[in-house]
Write a protein that holds these residues in place. Structure first.
Motif, PDB file in Angstrom:
ATOM      1  N   ALA A 140       3.565  35.083 -15.396  1.00 43.56           N
ATOM      2  CA  ALA A 140       3.147  33.804 -14.808  1.00 43.56           C
ATOM      3  C   ALA A 140       1.625  33.758 -14.729  1.00 43.56           C
ATOM      4  O   ALA A 140       1.019  34.654 -14.145  1.00 43.56           O
ATOM      5  N   PRO A 141       0.967  32.735 -15.297  1.00 41.71           N
ATOM      6  CA  PRO A 141      -0.493  32.612 -15.219  1.00 41.71           C
ATOM      7  C   PRO A 141      -0.959  32.413 -13.777  1.00 41.71           C
ATOM      8  O   PRO A 141      -0.173  32.003 -12.905  1.00 41.71           O
ATOM      9  N   PRO A 142      -2.238  32.703 -13.488  1.00 43.60           N
ATOM     10  CA  PRO A 142      -2.757  32.566 -12.120  1.00 43.60           C
ATOM     11  C   PRO A 142      -2.527  31.186 -11.509  1.00 43.60           C
ATOM     12  O   PRO A 142      -2.238  31.086 -10.311  1.00 43.60           O
ATOM     13  N   GLN A 143      -2.647  30.107 -12.315  1.00 42.95           N
ATOM     14  CA  GLN A 143      -2.457  28.776 -11.742  1.00 42.95           C
ATOM     15  C   GLN A 143      -1.020  28.553 -11.284  1.00 42.95           C
ATOM     16  O   GLN A 143      -0.768  27.839 -10.309  1.00 42.95           O
ATOM     17  N   VAL A 144      -0.073  29.198 -11.979  1.00 42.78           N
ATOM     18  CA  VAL A 144       1.332  29.078 -11.570  1.00 42.78           C
ATOM     19  C   VAL A 144       1.549  29.807 -10.253  1.00 42.78           C
ATOM     20  O   VAL A 144       2.262  29.317  -9.363  1.00 42.78           O
ATOM     21  N   LEU A 145       0.943  30.978 -10.112  1.00 39.03           N
ATOM     22  CA  LEU A 145       1.053  31.715  -8.846  1.00 39.03           C
ATOM     23  C   LEU A 145       0.475  30.895  -7.700  1.00 39.03           C
ATOM     24  O   LEU A 145       1.045  30.861  -6.588  1.00 39.03           O
ATOM     25  N   ALA A 146      -0.647  30.240  -7.962  1.00 41.91           N
ATOM     26  CA  ALA A 146      -1.255  29.391  -6.925  1.00 41.91           C
ATOM     27  C   ALA A 146      -0.335  28.233  -6.552  1.00 41.91           C
ATOM     28  O   ALA A 146      -0.196  27.884  -5.374  1.00 41.91           O
ATOM     29  N   GLU A 147       0.304  27.608  -7.555  1.00 36.50           N
ATOM     30  CA  GLU A 147       1.242  26.518  -7.281  1.00 36.50           C
ATOM     31  C   GLU A 147       2.436  27.004  -6.475  1.00 36.50           C
ATOM     32  O   GLU A 147       2.922  26.302  -5.572  1.00 36.50           O
ATOM     33  N   LEU A 148       2.924  28.186  -6.773  1.00 37.10           N
ATOM     34  CA  LEU A 148       4.064  28.734  -6.034  1.00 37.10           C
ATOM     35  C   LEU A 148       3.725  28.897  -4.554  1.00 37.10           C
ATOM     36  O   LEU A 148       4.543  28.589  -3.672  1.00 37.10           O
ATOM     37  N   GLU A 149       2.518  29.393  -4.271  1.00 43.05           N
ATOM     38  CA  GLU A 149       2.146  29.633  -2.876  1.00 43.05           C
ATOM     39  C   GLU A 149       1.951  28.333  -2.095  1.00 43.05           C
ATOM     40  O   GLU A 149       1.957  28.346  -0.866  1.00 43.05           O
ATOM     41  N   ARG A 150       1.796  27.217  -2.811  1.00 42.43           N
ATOM     42  CA  ARG A 150       1.664  25.932  -2.126  1.00 42.43           C
ATOM     43  C   ARG A 150       3.014  25.276  -1.835  1.00 42.43           C
ATOM     44  O   ARG A 150       3.084  24.259  -1.127  1.00 42.43           O
ATOM     45  N   LEU A 151       4.094  25.846  -2.369  1.00 43.00           N
ATOM     46  CA  LEU A 151       5.413  25.272  -2.127  1.00 43.00           C
ATOM     47  C   LEU A 151       5.821  25.441  -0.664  1.00 43.00           C
ATOM     48  O   LEU A 151       5.503  26.452  -0.025  1.00 43.00           O
ATOM     49  N   GLU A 152       6.561  24.478  -0.148  1.00 39.63           N
ATOM     50  CA  GLU A 152       7.073  24.546   1.223  1.00 39.63           C
ATOM     51  C   GLU A 152       8.004  25.741   1.377  1.00 39.63           C
ATOM     52  O   GLU A 152       8.898  25.964   0.570  1.00 39.63           O
ATOM     53  N   GLY A 153       7.770  26.541   2.397  1.00 38.48           N
ATOM     54  CA  GLY A 153       8.614  27.706   2.672  1.00 38.48           C
ATOM     55  C   GLY A 153       8.128  28.990   2.038  1.00 38.48           C
ATOM     56  O   GLY A 153       8.604  30.069   2.392  1.00 38.48           O
ATOM     57  N   VAL A 154       7.195  28.901   1.085  1.00 39.54           N
ATOM     58  CA  VAL A 154       6.667  30.115   0.440  1.00 39.54           C
ATOM     59  C   VAL A 154       5.444  30.596   1.216  1.00 39.54           C
ATOM     60  O   VAL A 154       4.526  29.815   1.502  1.00 39.54           O
ATOM     61  N   VAL A 155       5.427  31.857   1.570  1.00 37.49           N
ATOM     62  CA  VAL A 155       4.327  32.429   2.351  1.00 37.49           C
ATOM     63  C   VAL A 155       3.305  33.116   1.444  1.00 37.49           C
ATOM     64  O   VAL A 155       2.099  32.882   1.558  1.00 37.49           O
ATOM     65  N   ARG A 156       3.794  33.924   0.532  1.00 35.06           N
ATOM     66  CA  ARG A 156       2.874  34.687  -0.323  1.00 35.06           C
ATOM     67  C   ARG A 156       3.601  35.124  -1.581  1.00 35.06           C
ATOM     68  O   ARG A 156       4.792  35.471  -1.538  1.00 35.06           O
ATOM     69  N   VAL A 157       2.872  35.149  -2.702  1.00 29.90           N
ATOM     70  CA  VAL A 157       3.436  35.585  -3.980  1.00 29.90           C
ATOM     71  C   VAL A 157       2.464  36.544  -4.651  1.00 29.90           C
ATOM     72  O   VAL A 157       1.269  36.255  -4.759  1.00 29.90           O
ATOM     73  N   ARG A 158       2.978  37.667  -5.101  1.00 27.77           N
ATOM     74  CA  ARG A 158       2.190  38.606  -5.890  1.00 27.77           C
ATOM     75  C   ARG A 158       2.975  38.989  -7.139  1.00 27.77           C
ATOM     76  O   ARG A 158       4.205  39.149  -7.086  1.00 27.77           O
ATOM     77  N   GLN A 159       2.268  39.154  -8.235  1.00 30.44           N
ATOM     78  CA  GLN A 159       2.896  39.516  -9.494  1.00 30.44           C
ATOM     79  C   GLN A 159       2.566  40.969  -9.825  1.00 30.44           C
ATOM     80  O   GLN A 159       1.407  41.373  -9.789  1.00 30.44           O
ATOM     81  N   VAL A 160       3.603  41.770 -10.103  1.00 28.92           N
ATOM     82  CA  VAL A 160       3.407  43.171 -10.443  1.00 28.92           C
ATOM     83  C   VAL A 160       4.013  43.437 -11.815  1.00 28.92           C
ATOM     84  O   VAL A 160       4.888  42.698 -12.286  1.00 28.92           O
ATOM     85  N   ARG A 161       3.543  44.509 -12.438  1.00 34.53           N
ATOM     86  CA  ARG A 161       4.046  44.908 -13.760  1.00 34.53           C
ATOM     87  C   ARG A 161       4.488  46.361 -13.677  1.00 34.53           C
ATOM     88  O   ARG A 161       3.689  47.247 -13.388  1.00 34.53           O
ATOM     89  N   LEU A 162       5.739  46.597 -13.955  1.00 34.18           N
ATOM     90  CA  LEU A 162       6.306  47.942 -13.875  1.00 34.18           C
ATOM     91  C   LEU A 162       6.926  48.331 -15.215  1.00 34.18           C
ATOM     92  O   LEU A 162       7.453  47.477 -15.927  1.00 34.18           O
TER      93      LEU A 162
END
Length: 530
Positions: A508-530
């Motif tokens: 997910a690109p950075p702008q998508v992560l930012a959009e996710l965090e603006r959604l109602e009910g979402v507190v925080r989103v972090r993307q990890v690679r394993l």
């Protein structure tokens, strides 16, 4: 197919060279005993280097070896290799500790007999045309006391052979259990008692900072008058000046030496002038059988290590037993993933790491699992390759304190790894287990119980458990062409905090992560690679 380049710097047996010739994935060069300048010049081209006791692999050589993965020592001692520098650079060091055991034990007995019966001196006298029977009066081994310093592989074989001569065998070795000594019919004693009781002393110990110069003037003074000393281990175990003085005074009746502080033994060494000394030029392992075995074994081990098959006799790797490595490998991979996840989620530089273990399959393997955890932890933040060799040193350099415990009790899992980390102002606990003893799963994050796959690209999302959150997140990702492969959720209670692991098929690109965090009910989103 990858092709590995190997440098051979000393003589190996024909059988060992045949193994190299037969390896389709190997190119090798033989450059015998290169000066350091030459070695520094050529070492950057090689993945592995094979050495014997004369080949010094120091920090400079290791720094120059940009491709170097393995240093193979054909023999037991590795004091000619800078282990700390090798470990820091992630270079594996291997040896062949058992291959020359019998040869070394037999040479020890050979020197002991030659010393007490004056064999070299009598031979030289006879060849010079003399017949001096009375001059070479010897002593018997029978009913004498042999003190063995170092009851490892060689020391144990020496003990068995000395007992065949009906010698009384005592030994000093702080790392050998009473049970092992009893099975050998050897009496374990302190160093002080051994020095005071032994008629013959044989050195079979490794060279460490503690053992260097062990046979010094002070300890020689504790020996009984007329003692005889044999050394087939490492020359630096003996203070040669102190030994020389004791041999001249007669306090030490004789010495038989195969190894020396400086090799080759300097031409002007005072030891060469003494008639009560037997000298051999580091011949203990020089039998056809031993040379065949050390050569073939080190080639087999280095090839297996380069191919990632096993790490047998690797002295700076936490799991050197191939069977244990295979059994533990899924848990090692799990530990790496837990460490990587912790680092990517941490709110600052991690200062403390604790690994708790539960279950019969993991409880006795704290060291390798901790190293695997550190490897995963450090991989995302270092600009050099991290592996099981250098991970502990890199963690120490970064001021990360590490601890490991076992015996935690969580009834739901037979075998569990629980990793807690702390940074300034925060901490987190993540636990993992295996599904079917193969598939890694994250089963706990702090107070959230979860069952998530720690693999690939994952969104770790904190949210409020209210209707519509999952739908809004899925719709937003779908709108950007990002497919959800798997969604796992843990929650405190309905309407309260929730934690989601969302496996994605694409990043997910950075702008998508930012959009996710603006959604109602979402507190925080972090993307990890394993």
């Amino acid at each position: 197919m990858s092709v590995f380049r190997i440098l051979v710097t000393d003589e190996l047996s024909p059988q060992a060279m045949e193994l190299l010739d037969a390896a389709a994935d190997v190119q090798y060069d033989v450059v015998k005993r290169p000066p350091k300048e030459k070695l520094l010049e050529i070492i950057p081209e090689y993945d592995a280097v094979l050495v014997r006791s004369s080949g010094r692999i120091d920090a400079d050589v290791l720094a120059a070896g940009k491709r170097l993965k393995v240093v193979g020592r054909a023999g037991a001692g590795v004091d000619n290799i800078d282990l700390e520098a090798a470990s820091l650079r992630g270079v594996m060091v291997m040896n062949t500790p058992g291959a020359n055991t019998i040869a070394t034990a037999e040479h020890t007995m050979t020197l002991m007999l030659a010393l007490c019966r004056h064999i070299p001196q009598a031979d030289a006298s006879l060849r010079a045309g003399q017949w001096e029977r009375s001059r070479f009066m010897g002593v018997q081994l029978y009913q004498k006391t042999l003190g063995i310093v170092g009851l490892g592989r060689v020391g144990q074989q020496v003990a068995r052979r000395a007992q065949a001569f009906e010698m009384t065998v005592i030994a000093y070795d702080p790392y050998i259990s009473d049970e092992v000594a009893r099975e050998l019919k050897v009496e374990l004693v302190s160093l002080e008692e051994l020095l005071s009781r032994a008629d013959f002393i044989t050195l079979n110990a490794a060279l460490t900072p503690e053992s260097r110069g062990l046979i010094n003037a002070q300890n020689i003074a504790r020996m009984k008058p007329g003692v005889r000393i044999v050394n087939c281990a490492r020359g630096a175990l003996i203070d040669e000046e102190a030994l020389y003085e004791a041999l001249v005074s007669g306090h030490v009746a004789g010495a038989a030496l195969d190894v020396f502080t400086e090799e080759p033994l300097p031409a002007d060494s005072k030891l060469r002038t003494l008639s009560n000394v037997v000298l051999t030029p580091h011949l203990a392992a020089s039998t056809i059988e031993a040379q065949r075995d050390v050569g073939t074994k080190i080639v087999e081990q280095v090839l297996a290590a380069l191919r990632g098959e096993s790490y047998h006799n690797a002295v700076n790797v936490p799991v050197a037993d191939p069977s244990v490595f295979r059994q533990l490998k899924p848990y090692l991979m799990l530990a790496e993933k837990l460490g990587s996840l912790q680092m990517q989620l941490a709110g600052g530089p991690i200062k403390r790491v604790e690994l708790e273990l539960q279950g019969d399959e993991v409880a006795d393997h704290g060291k390798p699992l901790t190293v695997a955890l550190l490897k995963g932890l450090l991989d995302p933040i270092t600009d050099i390759p991290v592996n099981y060799i250098n991970a502990p040193l890199l963690a120490k350099q970064r001021g990360i304190s590490v601890s490991e415990t076992s015996g935690i009790a969580r009834a739901s899992y037979a075998n569990l790894l629980c990793c807690s980390v702390a940074w300034e102002g925060g901490q987190r606990t993540i636990a993992g287990s295996l599904l079917g003893r193969e598939l890694p799963r994250v089963v706990q994050v702090d107070d959230f119980t979860i069952d998530a796959l720690p693999e690939g690209i994952i969104l770790v999302m904190e949210s409020i458990d209210v209707p519509g959150v999952i739908g809004r997140v899925g719709t937003l990702l779908g709108g950007h062409g990002i497919n959800i492969a798997e969604w796992r959720l843990g929650r405190e209670a309905p309407g309260r905090q929730a934690l989601s692991f969302i496996n994605l098929d694409a990043e997910a690109p950075p702008q998508v992560l930012a959009e996710l965090e603006r959604l109602e009910g979402v507190v925080r989103v972090r993307q990890v690679r394993l």
